[in-house]
Design a protein around this motif. Structure first.
Motif, mmCIF file in Angstrom:
data_model
loop_
_atom_site.group_PDB
_atom_site.id
_atom_site.type_symbol
_atom_site.label_atom_id
_atom_site.label_comp_id
_atom_site.label_asym_id
_atom_site.label_seq_id
_atom_site.Cartn_x
_atom_site.Cartn_y
_atom_site.Cartn_z
ATOM 1 N N ILE A 176 0.872 -1.176 0.000
ATOM 2 C CA ILE A 176 0.000 0.000 0.000
ATOM 3 C C ILE A 176 0.905 1.221 0.000
ATOM 4 O O ILE A 176 1.745 1.366 0.889
ATOM 5 N N GLN A 177 0.750 2.083 -1.004
ATOM 6 C CA GLN A 177 1.525 3.318 -1.086
ATOM 7 C C GLN A 177 0.556 4.484 -1.089
ATOM 8 O O GLN A 177 -0.429 4.462 -1.822
ATOM 9 N N ARG A 178 0.862 5.485 -0.280
ATOM 10 C CA ARG A 178 0.080 6.721 -0.299
ATOM 11 C C ARG A 178 0.983 7.808 -0.858
ATOM 12 O O ARG A 178 2.101 7.990 -0.375
ATOM 13 N N MET A 179 0.483 8.497 -1.870
ATOM 14 C CA MET A 179 1.250 9.548 -2.542
ATOM 15 C C MET A 179 0.391 10.797 -2.579
ATOM 16 O O MET A 179 -0.360 10.992 -3.535
ATOM 17 N N GLY A 180 0.430 11.573 -1.512
ATOM 18 C CA GLY A 180 -0.431 12.747 -1.431
ATOM 19 C C GLY A 180 -1.884 12.320 -1.339
ATOM 20 O O GLY A 180 -2.264 11.552 -0.464
ATOM 21 N N ASP A 181 -2.697 12.772 -2.286
ATOM 22 C CA ASP A 181 -4.124 12.436 -2.304
ATOM 23 C C ASP A 181 -4.401 11.094 -2.980
ATOM 24 O O ASP A 181 -5.537 10.633 -2.972
ATOM 25 N N GLU A 182 -3.394 10.499 -3.584
ATOM 26 C CA GLU A 182 -3.598 9.253 -4.310
ATOM 27 C C GLU A 182 -2.988 8.074 -3.560
ATOM 28 O O GLU A 182 -2.073 8.246 -2.762
ATOM 29 N N SER A 183 -3.526 6.888 -3.853
ATOM 30 C CA SER A 183 -3.017 5.657 -3.247
ATOM 31 C C SER A 183 -2.838 4.608 -4.335
ATOM 32 O O SER A 183 -3.524 4.628 -5.358
ATOM 33 N N ARG A 184 -1.942 3.685 -4.063
ATOM 34 C CA ARG A 184 -1.684 2.546 -4.943
ATOM 35 C C ARG A 184 -1.670 1.307 -4.065
ATOM 36 O O ARG A 184 -0.876 1.211 -3.138
ATOM 37 N N VAL A 185 -2.575 0.384 -4.337
ATOM 38 C CA VAL A 185 -2.673 -0.856 -3.580
ATOM 39 C C VAL A 185 -2.357 -2.005 -4.542
ATOM 40 O O VAL A 185 -3.027 -2.155 -5.557
ATOM 41 N N VAL A 186 -1.304 -2.758 -4.238
ATOM 42 C CA VAL A 186 -0.911 -3.880 -5.089
ATOM 43 C C VAL A 186 -1.446 -5.161 -4.458
ATOM 44 O O VAL A 186 -1.198 -5.437 -3.284
ATOM 45 N N VAL A 187 -2.178 -5.928 -5.261
ATOM 46 C CA VAL A 187 -2.911 -7.098 -4.787
ATOM 47 C C VAL A 187 -2.567 -8.304 -5.661
ATOM 48 O O VAL A 187 -2.390 -8.157 -6.872
ATOM 49 N N ARG A 188 -2.497 -9.492 -5.031
ATOM 50 C CA ARG A 188 -2.306 -10.733 -5.783
ATOM 51 C C ARG A 188 -3.527 -11.619 -5.588
ATOM 52 O O ARG A 188 -3.994 -11.810 -4.472
ATOM 53 N N LYS A 189 -3.995 -12.172 -6.699
ATOM 54 C CA LYS A 189 -5.089 -13.151 -6.632
ATOM 55 C C LYS A 189 -4.478 -14.511 -6.410
ATOM 56 O O LYS A 189 -3.510 -14.880 -7.071
ATOM 57 N N PRO A 190 -5.023 -15.316 -5.487
ATOM 58 C CA PRO A 190 -4.448 -16.643 -5.237
ATOM 59 C C PRO A 190 -4.629 -17.592 -6.425
ATOM 60 O O PRO A 190 -5.405 -17.347 -7.304
#
Length: 76
Positions: A62-76
C-alpha cells in the motif's frame, strides 16, 4: 516485490466504488495475477485491503502519494 501485471485506474471514484470495482476486476483476473489499484478516494487504502481480506486476495503493498493511493494485490 512482484511487479503488477495490470494497473486498474479507479481515480475519480468515491467509496465504495473503488473496492467494488477492484473486486470485480480481480474476480475476472487469472490465478496469481498481480494488480495495482490506483485511487484518489481517501477511504480506499482502508476499504480495498478490507475487501481483499474478505475475498481471499493478498495485499502486497500500500503506497500513499499525497491524495492518491496505490494498492498492489495478488489473486491466489
Amino acid at each position: 516485490m512482484e511487479s503488477p501485471e495490470e494497473v486498474v485506474d479507479l481515480r475519480g471514484l468515491k467509496c465504495p466504488l473503488p473496492a467494488l470495482m477492484a473486486r470485480r476486476y480481480l474476480a475476472r483476473a487469472p490465478a496469481h495475477a498481480v494488480v495495482a489499484v490506483l485511487t484518489d478516494d481517501p477511504m480506499a487504502p482502508i476499504d480495498v485491503p478490507h475487501m481483499c481480506a474478505s475475498e481471499g486476495f493478498e495485499v502486497l503493498e500500500i503506497q500513499r502519494m499525497g491524495d492518491e493511493s496505490r494498492v498492489v494485490v495478488r489473486k491466489p
